[in-house]
Design a protein around this motif. Structure first.
Motif, PDB file in Angstrom:
ATOM      1  N   TRP A   1       0.834  -1.190   0.000  1.00 40.13           N
ATOM      2  CA  TRP A   1       0.000   0.000   0.000  1.00 40.13           C
ATOM      3  C   TRP A   1       0.876   1.250   0.000  1.00 40.13           C
ATOM      4  O   TRP A   1       2.095   1.182   0.208  1.00 40.13           O
ATOM      5  CB  TRP A   1      -0.928   0.008   1.217  1.00 40.13           C
ATOM      6  CG  TRP A   1      -1.989  -1.056   1.171  1.00 40.13           C
ATOM      7  CD1 TRP A   1      -2.272  -1.876   0.117  1.00 40.13           C
ATOM      8  CD2 TRP A   1      -2.890  -1.441   2.218  1.00 40.13           C
ATOM      9  NE1 TRP A   1      -3.298  -2.738   0.437  1.00 40.13           N
ATOM     10  CE2 TRP A   1      -3.704  -2.482   1.715  1.00 40.13           C
ATOM     11  CE3 TRP A   1      -3.099  -0.986   3.519  1.00 40.13           C
ATOM     12  CZ2 TRP A   1      -4.696  -3.088   2.480  1.00 40.13           C
ATOM     13  CZ3 TRP A   1      -4.092  -1.582   4.282  1.00 40.13           C
ATOM     14  CH2 TRP A   1      -4.883  -2.615   3.771  1.00 40.13           C
ATOM     15  N   GLY A   2       0.247   2.407  -0.190  1.00 41.35           N
ATOM     16  CA  GLY A   2       0.971   3.671  -0.242  1.00 41.35           C
ATOM     17  C   GLY A   2       1.667   4.005   1.071  1.00 41.35           C
ATOM     18  O   GLY A   2       1.278   3.530   2.138  1.00 41.35           O
ATOM     19  N   GLN A   3       2.673   4.875   0.986  1.00 38.52           N
ATOM     20  CA  GLN A   3       3.467   5.226   2.161  1.00 38.52           C
ATOM     21  C   GLN A   3       2.627   5.902   3.235  1.00 38.52           C
ATOM     22  O   GLN A   3       2.855   5.705   4.437  1.00 38.52           O
ATOM     23  CB  GLN A   3       4.620   6.154   1.744  1.00 38.52           C
ATOM     24  CG  GLN A   3       5.654   5.497   0.847  1.00 38.52           C
ATOM     25  CD  GLN A   3       6.347   4.322   1.525  1.00 38.52           C
ATOM     26  OE1 GLN A   3       6.756   4.422   2.701  1.00 38.52           O
ATOM     27  NE2 GLN A   3       6.492   3.218   0.822  1.00 38.52           N
ATOM     28  N   GLU A   4       1.641   6.723   2.821  1.00 39.97           N
ATOM     29  CA  GLU A   4       0.803   7.411   3.800  1.00 39.97           C
ATOM     30  C   GLU A   4      -0.028   6.410   4.608  1.00 39.97           C
ATOM     31  O   GLU A   4      -0.179   6.551   5.831  1.00 39.97           O
ATOM     32  CB  GLU A   4      -0.125   8.412   3.106  1.00 39.97           C
ATOM     33  CG  GLU A   4       0.591   9.537   2.375  1.00 39.97           C
ATOM     34  CD  GLU A   4       1.048   9.132   0.979  1.00 39.97           C
ATOM     35  OE1 GLU A   4       0.799   7.958   0.594  1.00 39.97           O
ATOM     36  OE2 GLU A   4       1.660   9.959   0.298  1.00 39.97           O
ATOM     37  N   VAL A   5      -0.554   5.392   3.924  1.00 38.77           N
ATOM     38  CA  VAL A   5      -1.343   4.367   4.621  1.00 38.77           C
ATOM     39  C   VAL A   5      -0.445   3.576   5.565  1.00 38.77           C
ATOM     40  O   VAL A   5      -0.832   3.268   6.707  1.00 38.77           O
ATOM     41  CB  VAL A   5      -2.016   3.415   3.611  1.00 38.77           C
ATOM     42  CG1 VAL A   5      -2.919   2.426   4.341  1.00 38.77           C
ATOM     43  CG2 VAL A   5      -2.825   4.201   2.594  1.00 38.77           C
ATOM     44  N   LEU A   6       0.749   3.255   5.125  1.00 44.16           N
ATOM     45  CA  LEU A   6       1.669   2.494   5.964  1.00 44.16           C
ATOM     46  C   LEU A   6       2.046   3.272   7.224  1.00 44.16           C
ATOM     47  O   LEU A   6       2.252   2.682   8.290  1.00 44.16           O
ATOM     48  CB  LEU A   6       2.932   2.125   5.170  1.00 44.16           C
ATOM     49  CG  LEU A   6       2.728   1.186   3.976  1.00 44.16           C
ATOM     50  CD1 LEU A   6       4.063   0.861   3.318  1.00 44.16           C
ATOM     51  CD2 LEU A   6       2.029  -0.102   4.401  1.00 44.16           C
ATOM     52  N   ALA A   7       2.139   4.600   7.110  1.00 44.14           N
ATOM     53  CA  ALA A   7       2.437   5.419   8.288  1.00 44.14           C
ATOM     54  C   ALA A   7       1.326   5.292   9.323  1.00 44.14           C
ATOM     55  O   ALA A   7       1.588   5.213  10.533  1.00 44.14           O
ATOM     56  CB  ALA A   7       2.624   6.877   7.880  1.00 44.14           C
ATOM     57  N   VAL A   8       0.069   5.254   8.862  1.00 41.14           N
ATOM     58  CA  VAL A   8      -1.054   5.061   9.781  1.00 41.14           C
ATOM     59  C   VAL A   8      -0.988   3.679  10.419  1.00 41.14           C
ATOM     60  O   VAL A   8      -1.243   3.519  11.619  1.00 41.14           O
ATOM     61  CB  VAL A   8      -2.397   5.257   9.043  1.00 41.14           C
ATOM     62  CG1 VAL A   8      -3.573   4.979   9.979  1.00 41.14           C
ATOM     63  CG2 VAL A   8      -2.505   6.667   8.478  1.00 41.14           C
ATOM     64  N   LEU A   9      -0.629   2.665   9.639  1.00 42.37           N
ATOM     65  CA  LEU A   9      -0.532   1.309  10.172  1.00 42.37           C
ATOM     66  C   LEU A   9       0.556   1.204  11.240  1.00 42.37           C
ATOM     67  O   LEU A   9       0.396   0.490  12.233  1.00 42.37           O
ATOM     68  CB  LEU A   9      -0.264   0.316   9.035  1.00 42.37           C
ATOM     69  CG  LEU A   9      -1.362   0.177   7.973  1.00 42.37           C
ATOM     70  CD1 LEU A   9      -0.983  -0.886   6.949  1.00 42.37           C
ATOM     71  CD2 LEU A   9      -2.712  -0.156   8.601  1.00 42.37           C
ATOM     72  N   VAL A  10       1.668   1.927  11.056  1.00 44.14           N
ATOM     73  CA  VAL A  10       2.720   1.937  12.069  1.00 44.14           C
ATOM     74  C   VAL A  10       2.199   2.533  13.373  1.00 44.14           C
ATOM     75  O   VAL A  10       2.479   2.025  14.463  1.00 44.14           O
ATOM     76  CB  VAL A  10       3.953   2.718  11.575  1.00 44.14           C
ATOM     77  CG1 VAL A  10       4.934   2.973  12.721  1.00 44.14           C
ATOM     78  CG2 VAL A  10       4.664   1.952  10.469  1.00 44.14           C
ATOM     79  N   ALA A  11       1.422   3.605  13.268  1.00 42.02           N
ATOM     80  CA  ALA A  11       0.830   4.215  14.465  1.00 42.02           C
ATOM     81  C   ALA A  11      -0.084   3.231  15.177  1.00 42.02           C
ATOM     82  O   ALA A  11      -0.104   3.167  16.418  1.00 42.02           O
ATOM     83  CB  ALA A  11       0.061   5.480  14.080  1.00 42.02           C
TER      84      ALA A  11
ATOM     85  N   ILE B   1       3.643  -8.426  17.380  1.00 45.09           N
ATOM     86  CA  ILE B   1       2.585  -7.962  16.497  1.00 45.09           C
ATOM     87  C   ILE B   1       2.374  -8.879  15.294  1.00 45.09           C
ATOM     88  O   ILE B   1       1.249  -9.120  14.875  1.00 45.09           O
ATOM     89  CB  ILE B   1       2.887  -6.519  16.015  1.00 45.09           C
ATOM     90  CG1 ILE B   1       2.892  -5.582  17.227  1.00 45.09           C
ATOM     91  CG2 ILE B   1       1.881  -6.054  14.983  1.00 45.09           C
ATOM     92  CD1 ILE B   1       3.485  -4.225  16.935  1.00 45.09           C
ATOM     93  N   GLY B   2       3.451  -9.424  14.752  1.00 44.85           N
ATOM     94  CA  GLY B   2       3.327 -10.311  13.595  1.00 44.85           C
ATOM     95  C   GLY B   2       4.031  -9.754  12.375  1.00 44.85           C
ATOM     96  O   GLY B   2       5.245  -9.622  12.371  1.00 44.85           O
ATOM     97  N   PRO B   3       3.289  -9.398  11.324  1.00 43.10           N
ATOM     98  CA  PRO B   3       3.918  -8.945  10.086  1.00 43.10           C
ATOM     99  C   PRO B   3       4.312  -7.474  10.129  1.00 43.10           C
ATOM    100  O   PRO B   3       3.664  -6.657  10.776  1.00 43.10           O
ATOM    101  CB  PRO B   3       2.818  -9.173   9.040  1.00 43.10           C
ATOM    102  CG  PRO B   3       1.547  -9.013   9.799  1.00 43.10           C
ATOM    103  CD  PRO B   3       1.827  -9.552  11.177  1.00 43.10           C
ATOM    104  N   GLY B   4       5.396  -7.158   9.400  1.00 44.14           N
ATOM    105  CA  GLY B   4       5.816  -5.776   9.241  1.00 44.14           C
ATOM    106  C   GLY B   4       5.713  -5.384   7.771  1.00 44.14           C
ATOM    107  O   GLY B   4       4.741  -5.729   7.104  1.00 44.14           O
ATOM    108  N   PHE B   5       6.722  -4.703   7.254  1.00 45.36           N
ATOM    109  CA  PHE B   5       6.722  -4.267   5.874  1.00 45.36           C
ATOM    110  C   PHE B   5       7.866  -4.927   5.110  1.00 45.36           C
ATOM    111  O   PHE B   5       8.873  -5.349   5.698  1.00 45.36           O
ATOM    112  CB  PHE B   5       6.887  -2.746   5.775  1.00 45.36           C
ATOM    113  CG  PHE B   5       5.814  -1.971   6.484  1.00 45.36           C
ATOM    114  CD1 PHE B   5       4.569  -2.515   6.746  1.00 45.36           C
ATOM    115  CD2 PHE B   5       6.054  -0.668   6.912  1.00 45.36           C
ATOM    116  CE1 PHE B   5       3.577  -1.804   7.403  1.00 45.36           C
ATOM    117  CE2 PHE B   5       5.077   0.056   7.580  1.00 45.36           C
ATOM    118  CZ  PHE B   5       3.850  -0.514   7.826  1.00 45.36           C
TER     119      PHE B   5
END
Length: 248
Positions: free
Chosen positions: A123-133, A236-240
């Motif tokens: 997914w896009g970088q902006e979405v991934l930033a939300v997932l990290v949060a 947590i499980g999976p990362g990027f």
């Protein structure tokens, strides 16, 4: 989903374990199965004492609990935000699919269950930033979720607010309140030490992994080193990337 697969996923949904006998995790099953798993992931990351109280004595108890209200708000807000960003990116064709994947990945990363309904690492970088949060937030104390737990973050942000207030009003005395209860200062200090230690381990581990990958000649992105450290420490499980849901 066969009976064996159903039993396996029950045993890894409620304990927030995330293991699936399928290589593509929950993506291998129908949308109906994915929707059914979401509320059970949500319940598994609730405070079990509060859940028992809500079922057997006081159904309104969760509405008065500060941590649960924050947890519910983060879940709903995260699901809508991720879904809206995916819709804006045109990641999926239909609205149902967009909402399902946005809600599912919010639930699985917020609760640290660790399933995947799709390869969210692309997914896009902006979405991934939300997932990290969401990975950093985690679930409630007294639950099966990993990570720091929301209660510690709540106390941490309240401490920041109190200190800023006391910089303006030095003579003020403001005890720490969580709902109708006060939090004693030794407990507050312990929570702050836990937060700081956790963050130092995440960033320190990221640096060590990045340096070691460079030494070994491995092409490892900083986001992979960071999420790899974060998902291990927080269970947590999976990362990027290489440590993503289908990274192998």
């Amino acid at each position: 989903m066969t009976l064996y697969q159903a039993v396996a996923h029950v045993f890894t949904t409620i304990p927030s374990g995330g293991f699936s006998p399928m290589a593509r995790s929950v993506e291998a099953f129908s949308p109906t199965v994915q929707w059914i798993i979401i509320p059970f992931m949500f319940v598994a990351a609730m405070n079990f004492t509060l859940l028992w109280q809500a079922i057997f004595s006081d159904p309104t108890a969760p509405a008065r609990d500060t941590e649960f209200r924050v947890y519910l708000s983060v879940f709903i807000g995260g699901s809508l935000l991720v879904s809206a960003m995916l819709w804006g990116d045109g990641q999926f064709a239909g609205l149902e699919e967009t909402l399902r994947h946005g809600t599912f990945q919010t639930a699985t990363l917020l609760t640290t269950t660790g399933y995947a309904s799709t390869d969210f690492a692309v997914w896009g970088q902006e979405v991934l930033a939300v997932l990290v949060a969401l990975m950093l937030a985690s679930g409630c104390v007294g639950s099966t979720s990993g990570g720091l737990k929301l209660m510690r973050w709540i106390v941490g942000f309240k401490v920041i607010g109190r200190e800023l207030f006391q910089m303006i009003h030095p003579s003020s005395v403001r005890p720490m309140w969580l709902g109708r209860r006060t939090v004693k200062e030794p407990v507050v200090r312990g929570i702050l030490i836990m937060l700081l230690t956790y963050l130092l381990l995440v960033f320190g581990g990221t640096g060590l992994i990045a340096v070691d990958a460079h030494r070994a000649g491995i092409d490892l992105a900083l986001s992979e080193a960071f999420t790899g450290t974060l998902v291990v420490l927080g269970n947590i499980g999976p990362g990027f990337g290489a440590v993503g849901p289908v990274g192998g």
